[in-house]
Design an enzyme around this catalytic site. Structure first.
Site, PDB file in Angstrom:
ATOM      1  N   ARG A 117       0.847  -1.321  -0.025  1.00 33.43           N
ATOM      2  CA  ARG A 117      -0.029  -0.043   0.111  1.00 33.43           C
ATOM      3  C   ARG A 117       0.831   1.265  -0.154  1.00 33.43           C
ATOM      4  O   ARG A 117       1.835   1.041   0.547  1.00 33.43           O
ATOM      5  CB  ARG A 117      -0.751   0.091   1.251  1.00 33.43           C
ATOM      6  CG  ARG A 117      -1.848   1.184   1.381  1.00 33.43           C
ATOM      7  CD  ARG A 117      -3.005   1.036   0.343  1.00 33.43           C
ATOM      8  NE  ARG A 117      -4.300   1.878   0.994  1.00 33.43           N
ATOM      9  CZ  ARG A 117      -5.047   2.029   0.010  1.00 33.43           C
ATOM     10  NH1 ARG A 117      -5.069   1.813  -1.196  1.00 33.43           N
ATOM     11  NH2 ARG A 117      -6.110   2.571   0.576  1.00 33.43           N
ATOM     12  N   THR A 391      -9.272   0.252 -10.346  1.00 34.64           N
ATOM     13  CA  THR A 391      -8.566  -0.560  -9.487  1.00 34.64           C
ATOM     14  C   THR A 391      -8.397  -1.800 -10.529  1.00 34.64           C
ATOM     15  O   THR A 391      -9.132  -1.910 -11.261  1.00 34.64           O
ATOM     16  CB  THR A 391      -9.094  -0.895  -8.023  1.00 34.64           C
ATOM     17  OG1 THR A 391      -8.973   0.101  -7.346  1.00 34.64           O
ATOM     18  CG2 THR A 391      -8.124  -2.067  -7.443  1.00 34.64           C
ATOM     19  N   THR A 409      -3.762  -0.921  -7.231  1.00 32.70           N
ATOM     20  CA  THR A 409      -4.545   0.500  -7.792  1.00 32.70           C
ATOM     21  C   THR A 409      -3.842   1.796  -8.043  1.00 32.70           C
ATOM     22  O   THR A 409      -2.850   1.812  -7.211  1.00 32.70           O
ATOM     23  CB  THR A 409      -5.769   0.573  -6.879  1.00 32.70           C
ATOM     24  OG1 THR A 409      -6.625   1.663  -7.093  1.00 32.70           O
ATOM     25  CG2 THR A 409      -5.344   1.061  -5.469  1.00 32.70           C
ATOM     26  N   ASP A 433      -7.666   8.321   0.023  1.00 28.73           N
ATOM     27  CA  ASP A 433      -8.263   7.379   1.114  1.00 28.73           C
ATOM     28  C   ASP A 433      -8.026   7.729   2.394  1.00 28.73           C
ATOM     29  O   ASP A 433      -8.602   6.998   3.183  1.00 28.73           O
ATOM     30  CB  ASP A 433      -7.713   6.003   0.475  1.00 28.73           C
ATOM     31  CG  ASP A 433      -8.424   5.102  -0.616  1.00 28.73           C
ATOM     32  OD1 ASP A 433      -9.348   6.002  -1.074  1.00 28.73           O
ATOM     33  OD2 ASP A 433      -8.169   4.139  -1.076  1.00 28.73           O
ATOM     34  N   SER A 462      -7.676   0.705   3.170  1.00 27.15           N
ATOM     35  CA  SER A 462      -8.266   0.422   1.814  1.00 27.15           C
ATOM     36  C   SER A 462      -9.428  -0.681   1.863  1.00 27.15           C
ATOM     37  O   SER A 462      -9.645  -1.119   3.039  1.00 27.15           O
ATOM     38  CB  SER A 462      -7.103  -0.391   1.097  1.00 27.15           C
ATOM     39  OG  SER A 462      -7.404  -1.036  -0.024  1.00 27.15           O
ATOM     40  N   SER A 463     -10.077  -0.729   0.734  1.00 25.55           N
ATOM     41  CA  SER A 463     -11.265  -1.927   0.825  1.00 25.55           C
ATOM     42  C   SER A 463     -10.627  -3.086   0.020  1.00 25.55           C
ATOM     43  O   SER A 463     -11.520  -4.035  -0.343  1.00 25.55           O
ATOM     44  CB  SER A 463     -12.317  -1.208   0.127  1.00 25.55           C
ATOM     45  OG  SER A 463     -12.793  -0.464   0.824  1.00 25.55           O
ATOM     46  N   GLY A 483     -13.305  -1.801  -7.363  1.00 28.75           N
ATOM     47  CA  GLY A 483     -14.666  -0.975  -6.904  1.00 28.75           C
ATOM     48  C   GLY A 483     -14.829  -0.187  -5.747  1.00 28.75           C
ATOM     49  O   GLY A 483     -15.903  -0.032  -5.225  1.00 28.75           O
ATOM     50  N   GLY A 484     -13.738   0.170  -5.330  1.00 29.26           N
ATOM     51  CA  GLY A 484     -13.627   1.122  -4.177  1.00 29.26           C
ATOM     52  C   GLY A 484     -14.337   0.216  -3.012  1.00 29.26           C
ATOM     53  O   GLY A 484     -14.090  -0.825  -2.875  1.00 29.26           O
TER      54      GLY A 484
HETATM   55  O1  DON Z   1      -7.952   1.180  -1.819  1.00 30.34           O
HETATM   56  C1  DON Z   1      -9.039   1.326  -1.883  1.00 30.34           C
HETATM   57  O2  DON Z   1      -9.702   0.778  -1.370  1.00 30.34           O
HETATM   58  C2  DON Z   1      -9.356   2.281  -3.244  1.00 30.34           C
HETATM   59  N1  DON Z   1      -8.332   3.107  -3.358  1.00 30.34           N
HETATM   60  C3  DON Z   1      -9.681   1.395  -4.333  1.00 30.34           C
HETATM   61  C4  DON Z   1      -9.920   2.333  -5.322  1.00 30.34           C
HETATM   62  C5  DON Z   1     -10.916   1.248  -6.332  1.00 30.34           C
HETATM   63  O3  DON Z   1     -11.242   0.293  -6.247  1.00 30.34           O
HETATM   64  C6  DON Z   1     -11.559   2.072  -7.468  1.00 30.34           C
HETATM   65  N2  DON Z   1     -11.856   0.924  -8.204  1.00 30.34           N
HETATM   66  N3  DON Z   1     -12.216   0.219  -8.807  1.00 30.34           N
END
Ligand code: DON
Length: 582
Positions: A117, A391, A409, A433, A462-463, A483-484
């Site tokens: 990360r 991501t 990501t 984030d 992060s997720s 997908g955040g």
């Molecule tokens: O680390 C995380 O959870 C976010 N920065 C991820 C971002 C993300 O998945 C965007 N994506 N599709």
């Protein structure tokens, strides 16, 4: 007459019999066609392979990984090569200027995670996203201040050092060739690049790299990235020092100094990927192995699975209101805990992970769920900020059944949109984030809780949820998604689809998805994933619902132990994905 009558009767009967027969066969034929049609349209065949497989968001990159497997490399070798190739062919999320997580499980059950990360630079502070005391969204998400110290190169190198068997250079060479000689822009990439160019206009190095002399690339044209090829060449010959030191580090520092960014050469030298023990749980006899903090993914995933073990989802059925209700209520609770407790473990030593993933805690939460009524989420002291949808995740299994689940990501699509001048790679905007500012928790979605405020050298929460599932000591599934915040729920659903509903890899990926994240208090479901009556029944329970276009891009592999073969599920929600087979 007497001679003639019987034949007439006979022929009448014959005609009737024939008629009935024809009607039956016609009905039978129609039923057969319907059955075959349903089988054809409702079931889906996964990609199958006897030996190894890479499933990623870029067919070209998957093929690079598969070639490494054919060349005698193992799952980690293939993952490293795939990740570097994605940095070239899938620039929206594949990266060397971002960060992520890798979960590894060896064929004999050894497990370890690699945390690469991004870290905050030494000059970071909890109030760094304020301008004259006011929250500044641009600083937080779209500026040189939004860039975290990249972790990808160090993380891939650490995993390779521990487990790789081919030469480091061998794993980067395909990416160098793709960047130097170029590759054909696919319709998906052309569309994606044309969508991002406008926001790159203020960054000449970004425009030079991703436009064809100022205009968008058309599908079929060749995209070459010569500066990126040179940076990759330095990484191939010098290892991580080719990125964190020397020319590349100087280029990053110059980029920062010219535009008010914070990252220094010292920050780059200090970057270190970390080996971590995975969070582990069980679900109906399957072992769940996933990413611990600084990702919230594994913890929240196991918390939800523990709650859901208390329901017979197979009995209530995929997509029914009862199933969606129980899953959404589990999601609601896990996401509330995520907000309240989770952050970088190096800065939050007291996080109650063991409690959050315990079966006892799940029983307590299960007891708070009413089968007939939706609970109500209230913004006790937290809510969620905006997170984007870019991501990338890929899964690798080799012939020995070693497995890698890797999600990494740049945060937003194309990250900060900033290409390092002379370096040819995009920088992330992962600092977005971190929570916005101390005590800045608003109904509009900002969070100001302490565990995830920016601090020097801290990793942002992060997720991302790269996950491996095993059964009876053998590999069962490799899964993950972008997908955040929806990532954790997408991964949850792929696991439930495989375990509870017996879906194969492709069906588990294809099935409709939905998401609840505590606040805002609603179920967001993919278009057509819930029937009108399911929606009515959920509304009657008190849920509010919102339709979305799509959720996540899960690229998964399932090991079919009975037939000793693997099957890949490619997520067609995004173009360009594909499997490479050994
Ligand atoms: O680390 C995380 O959870 C976010 N920065 C991820 C971002 C993300 O998945 C965007 N994506 N599709």
């Amino acid at each position: 007459m007497s001679m003639a009558t019987p034949p007439r009767i006979a022929s009448n009967q014959m005609i009737r019999l024939l008629d009935a027969g024809l009607r039956y066969s016609a009905t039978f034929a129609v039923l057969l066609i319907v059955f075959v049609w349903n089988t054809v349209t409702l079931a889906a065949d996964p990609v199958r392979a006897e030996r190894g497989m890479v499933v990623s968001a870029s067919e070209i990159a998957s093929e690079v990984g598969a070639e490494v497997l054919r060349d005698g490399g193992n799952a980690v070798d293939a993952a490293v090569a795939t990740a570097f190739a994605l940095a070239v062919t899938h620039p929206a999320a594949g990266n060397i200027g971002g960060g992520g997580f890798l979960v590894f499980r060896s064929a004999d059950g050894e497990v370890v995670c690699y945390d690469f990360r991004e870290m905050a630079p030494a000059a970071a502070s909890p109030t760094m996203f304020l301008t004259e005391g006011k929250y500044d969204y641009g600083k937080h998400h779209n500026s040189h201040l939004s860039v975290g110290v990249p972790g990808t190169v160090d993380g891939l190198h650490l995993a390779w050092k521990d487990h790789g068997c081919l030469r480091w250079r061998r794993l980067i060479e395909p990416a160098i060739a793709l960047a130097r000689d170029g590759f054909e822009v696919s319709p998906g990439l052309a569309e994606s690049l044309s969508g991002v160019l406008e926001s790159m206009k203020t960054y000449p190095a970004s425009m030079a790299q991703f436009s064809n002399e100022g205009r968008p690339y058309a599908a079929g044209e060749i995209l070459k990235q010569p500066d990126l090829a040179k940076t990759l060449e330095r990484i191939a010959s010098q290892g991580p020092s080719g990125f964190y030191d020397g020319i590349t580090a100087r280029l990053i520092e110059a980029e920062m100094q010219a535009h008010g960014g914070m990252i220094t050469r010292d920050d780059l030298k200090h970057y270190a990927a970390i080996r971590r023990q995975p969070v582990r749980g069980t679900y109906r006899g399957y072992d769940i192995i996933s990413m611990p903090p600084p990702s919230s993914g594994g913890t929240a995933l196991i918390e939800m699975l523990n709650i859901l073990e208390g329901y017979d989802l197979r009995e209530s059925g995929s997509g029914s209101a009862a199933t969606v209700h129980h899953i959404a209520e589990a999601m609601r609770r896990a996401y509330a805990d995520r907000a309240q407790y989770l952050g970088d473990p190096d800065f939050n030593p007291e996080m109650p992970i063991a409690r959050l993933i315990s079966k006892d805690y799940a029983k307590i939460l299960h007891g708070t769920i009413n089968n007939d009524r939706a609970s109500v989420s209230t913004p006790t002291s937290f809510d969620w900020g905006y997170e984007s949808d870019e991501t990338t995740h890929f899964s690798v299994v080799d012939a020995e059944r070693n497995a890698v689940s890797l999600t990494y990501t740049l945060e937003n699509s194309y990250g900060s949109k900033i290409v390092v001048a002379g370096g040819g790679f995009l920088l992330n905007n992962e600092m977005g984030d971190f929570n916005a500012a101390p005590d800045l928790t608003t109904a509009e979605g900002l969070i100001g809780t302490p565990p995830n405020l920016a601090q020097p050298r801290k990793r942002m929460l992060s997720s991302m949820t790269p996950t491996i599932v095993a059964k009876d000591g053998k590999l069962f599934m490799v899964t993950g998604s972008p997908g955040g915040r929806t990532i954790i729920n997408t991964v949850l659903l792929t696991i439930i689809n495989a375990i509870d509903f017996g879906m194969n890899a492709q069906e588990a990926v294809d099935a409709g998805r939905f998401h609840h994240q505590w606040l805002p208090d609603r179920i967001v479901y993919e278009r057509f994933s819930l029937s009108p009556e399911t929606i009515n029944l959920l509304q009657a329970k008190g849920h509010s619902l919102k339709e979305s276009r799509r959720q996540g891009v899960a690229e998964i592999i399932i090991f079919d132990a009975a037939n000793d073969r693997i099957e890949g599920g490619i997520d067609r929600r995004q173009q360009d994905g594909g499997a490479g087979i050994q």
